[in-house]
Design a protein around this motif. Structure first.
Motif, short mmCIF file in Angstrom:
data_model
loop_
_atom_site.label_atom_id
_atom_site.label_comp_id
_atom_site.label_asym_id
_atom_site.label_seq_id
_atom_site.Cartn_x
_atom_site.Cartn_y
_atom_site.Cartn_z
N VAL A 218 4.86 -0.19 1.82
CA VAL A 218 3.96 -0.75 0.80
C VAL A 218 2.55 -0.61 1.35
O VAL A 218 2.25 -1.14 2.43
CB VAL A 218 4.29 -2.22 0.50
N ALA A 219 1.67 0.09 0.63
CA ALA A 219 0.37 0.41 1.19
C ALA A 219 -0.75 0.16 0.19
O ALA A 219 -0.59 0.37 -1.01
CB ALA A 219 0.33 1.88 1.64
N ALA A 220 -1.88 -0.30 0.72
CA ALA A 220 -3.13 -0.39 -0.03
C ALA A 220 -4.20 0.16 0.89
O ALA A 220 -4.49 -0.43 1.94
CB ALA A 220 -3.44 -1.83 -0.42
N THR A 221 -4.76 1.31 0.56
CA THR A 221 -5.70 1.98 1.45
C THR A 221 -7.04 1.24 1.49
O THR A 221 -7.31 0.36 0.68
CB THR A 221 -5.90 3.43 1.01
N SER A 222 -7.86 1.64 2.46
CA SER A 222 -9.10 0.91 2.72
C SER A 222 -10.08 0.96 1.56
O SER A 222 -10.96 0.10 1.46
CB SER A 222 -9.76 1.46 3.98
N ASP A 223 -9.96 1.96 0.67
CA ASP A 223 -10.87 2.06 -0.46
C ASP A 223 -10.41 1.23 -1.65
O ASP A 223 -11.12 1.16 -2.66
CB ASP A 223 -11.03 3.52 -0.89
N ALA A 224 -9.24 0.60 -1.56
CA ALA A 224 -8.74 -0.22 -2.67
C ALA A 224 -9.55 -1.50 -2.80
O ALA A 224 -10.18 -1.97 -1.84
CB ALA A 224 -7.26 -0.56 -2.45
N ALA A 225 -9.54 -2.07 -3.99
CA ALA A 225 -10.27 -3.32 -4.23
C ALA A 225 -9.68 -4.45 -3.38
O ALA A 225 -8.51 -4.41 -3.00
CB ALA A 225 -10.18 -3.69 -5.72
N PRO A 226 -10.49 -5.47 -3.06
CA PRO A 226 -9.99 -6.54 -2.18
C PRO A 226 -8.77 -7.26 -2.72
O PRO A 226 -7.88 -7.63 -1.96
CB PRO A 226 -11.19 -7.48 -2.05
N GLN A 227 -8.69 -7.46 -4.06
CA GLN A 227 -7.52 -8.14 -4.60
C GLN A 227 -6.26 -7.30 -4.45
O GLN A 227 -5.15 -7.84 -4.32
CB GLN A 227 -7.74 -8.53 -6.07
N VAL A 228 -6.41 -5.97 -4.44
CA VAL A 228 -5.26 -5.09 -4.22
C VAL A 228 -4.83 -5.15 -2.76
O VAL A 228 -3.64 -5.25 -2.45
CB VAL A 228 -5.59 -3.65 -4.65
N ARG A 229 -5.80 -5.08 -1.86
CA ARG A 229 -5.47 -5.17 -0.43
C ARG A 229 -4.85 -6.53 -0.09
O ARG A 229 -3.94 -6.61 0.74
CB ARG A 229 -6.73 -4.93 0.40
N ARG A 230 -5.35 -7.57 -0.76
CA ARG A 230 -4.77 -8.90 -0.48
C ARG A 230 -3.33 -9.00 -0.95
O ARG A 230 -2.51 -9.69 -0.35
CB ARG A 230 -5.62 -9.98 -1.16
N ARG A 231 -2.98 -8.30 -2.03
CA ARG A 231 -1.61 -8.35 -2.55
C ARG A 231 -0.62 -7.55 -1.70
O ARG A 231 0.59 -7.71 -1.86
CB ARG A 231 -1.56 -7.80 -3.99
N CYS A 232 -1.13 -6.69 -0.82
CA CYS A 232 -0.25 -5.76 -0.12
C CYS A 232 0.75 -6.48 0.79
O CYS A 232 1.95 -6.20 0.75
CB CYS A 232 -1.09 -4.77 0.70
N ALA A 233 0.26 -7.39 1.63
CA ALA A 233 1.16 -8.08 2.56
C ALA A 233 2.18 -8.95 1.82
O ALA A 233 3.38 -8.90 2.13
CB ALA A 233 0.35 -8.92 3.55
N PRO A 234 1.78 -9.78 0.81
CA PRO A 234 2.79 -10.52 0.06
C PRO A 234 3.78 -9.61 -0.67
O PRO A 234 4.97 -9.95 -0.80
CB PRO A 234 1.96 -11.33 -0.94
N ALA A 235 3.32 -8.44 -1.15
CA ALA A 235 4.24 -7.52 -1.82
C ALA A 235 5.26 -6.96 -0.85
O ALA A 235 6.45 -6.86 -1.16
CB ALA A 235 3.45 -6.38 -2.47
N ALA A 236 4.81 -6.61 0.37
CA ALA A 236 5.75 -6.13 1.39
C ALA A 236 6.75 -7.22 1.75
O ALA A 236 7.95 -6.95 1.94
CB ALA A 236 4.98 -5.67 2.63
N MET A 237 6.27 -8.47 1.82
CA MET A 237 7.18 -9.58 2.11
C MET A 237 8.20 -9.75 0.99
O MET A 237 9.39 -10.02 1.25
CB MET A 237 6.36 -10.87 2.28
#
Length: 441
Positions: A218-237
């Motif tokens: 499950v990945a959110a690259t560095s250019d993604a919006a902050p809300q997308v990057r924030r969702r990445c870890a909970p989505a992987a969980m």
């Protein structure tokens, strides 16, 4: 098999929505906009879309009597007053067994260029952890393929450890080795804020076909919006919880909690929260603890989530905010030291500053004695190293230092040893490394 695919397609069709609530932009400020017209039909976290701006997406982060605050992906450039805004239905995040071998974003959309259907269920990305009184204790020790983690820093089923490292000390390589070597049924990897090039490298080179054959990334690259990057870890969980609830032993790797905390800060500040906790908002600690508590042993017939959370630390500063918050909620921490990496020993584990709280329970009395002896001689050498290297120590002055000097080369090379044969072979190699103290003395 065809029935399963048809069921997935049916679920996807049910997600389609013909009628949408529409609003209009009433104010623009930075990366946020204020929208009027949604009324009471909107909730925090709902996705929105701006059809006139190439379907630019956003997320509801604030609610008022007449206004809804939206954090846009890609900023507010091109947005004008009265630009139409469409309220979309909540994303149905539905991990499934057929996700193994795939790379997805935090909303479950494929990132590897191939089509992917969601599963037939639905799982909340911010699901609460299992009740503490119903969880099992940590389980048995897991083979990892690396001698140091098979012996001196054991990893038990359901354990949660932190991997603290600066940039360029072999963190990604170590995570890849663990993903390929740990004795688990499924590997779930959350790459938060990773560079696009590094994502491709990690999937193709570090994991390779062997690692991806039992992994979901499950990945959110560095250019993604902050809300997308924030969702990445909970989505992987949430993906890990899907497999745990099916009775699987899951290894979860989150790289990194630091970038998760930074994304959380961006979202929190955008909705008006002050960043007064050493540069982070007060809600950061709760967000990190809530994420970590979801991992660990399962309940009943469920499996376990064994989790490794990486933290980027500048100059090995274990007192920086994210490292300090995380260390207090984990079952151990592993520190990678730049000086060790610079002299060519990988993994660059600083054993004396690392600890596994699964000890002494997961090791036998004989194994614990070997571990304590190894730590003792490594500690003696560390305290005396400056004197030894500068030539101020004379052999024979102290038998303990003589023994530490004699066995240090073998112990140092042991920490870098790969151990595909398992835990017993690793302890046999540790025993031989310690035996060199008497041979060389």
């Amino acid at each position: 098999m065809e029935d399963i695919v048809i069921d997935r397609v049916k679920e996807r069709v049910r997600d389609l929505q013909v009628l949408h609530l529409m609003g209009r932009v009433a104010a623009v400020g930075g990366s946020t906009i204020e929208v009027s017209g949604f009324g009471t039909g909107v909730r925090l976290g709902d996705p929105v879309c701006l059809p006139s701006l190439e379907d630019r997406r956003g997320e509801v982060i604030g609610l008022g009597n007449d206004m809804t605050t939206i954090l846009l992906e890609g900023g507010s450039e091109g947005v004008s007053i009265r630009t139409p805004v469409r309220l979309d239905p909540p994303v149905r995040f539905a991990p499934d067994d057929h996700w193994i071998g795939r790379v997805v974003d935090p909303d479950g959309r494929p990132l590897d260029g191939l089509p992917l259907l969601p599963g037939t269920g639905r799982r909340k990305r911010d699901h609460p952890p299992p009740p503490p009184h119903r969880r099992r204790p940590m389980g048995q020790r897991m083979a990892t393929g690396l001698a140091v983690f098979d012996t001196l820093l054991p990893l038990a089923r359901g354990q949660r450890i932190g991997l603290f490292a600066g940039s360029g000390v072999g963190k990604s390589t170590l995570l890849g080795d663990l993903a390929k070597g740990v004795d688990a049924d499924v590997i779930v990897i959350g790459l938060v804020g990773e560079r696009g090039r590094e994502l491709r490298h990690f999937v193709d080179k570090v994991l390779g076909e062997e690692g991806m054959s039992r992994a979901v990334v499950v990945a959110a690259t560095s250019d993604a919006a902050p809300q997308v990057r924030r969702r990445c870890a909970p989505a992987a969980m949430a993906v890990a919880e899907h497999f745990r609830d099916r009775g699987k032993q899951v290894l979860l790797l989150i790289d990194s909690v630091t970038r998760f905390a930074e994304a959380h800060r961006e979202v929190a500040v955008a909705r008006g929260e002050g960043a007064n906790l050493r540069g982070f908002p007060a809600s950061t600690g709760g967000a990190i603890a809530g994420l970590c508590e979801r991992a660990g042993p399962g309940e009943g017939e469920a499996g376990d989530i064994t989790a490794i959370f990486s933290v980027l630390v500048a100059g090995s500063d274990m007192e920086e905010p994210v490292a300090d918050m995380l260390r207090g909620v984990l079952d151990g921490h592993v520190i990678l030291e730049r000086q060790i990496a610079e002299r060519g020993r990988f993994p660059a584990v600083d054993l004396l500053r690392s600890v596994s709280r699964s000890l002494p329970d997961v090791a036998t009395p004989t194994e614990n004695a070997l571990i304590n002896e190894a730590r003792k001689f490594l500690g003696i050498y560390d305290r005396s190293e400056l004197m030894i290297q500068s030539g101020l120590y004379t052999k024979g002055s102290d038998p303990q230092i003589d023994a530490a000097v004699a066995c240090h080369p073998d112990l140092d090379s042991f920490i870098a040893r790969r151990s595909p044969q398992g835990v017993d072979q690793s302890f046999a190699a540790l025993r031989r490394a310690l035996a060199s103290k008497s041979v060389r003395s």
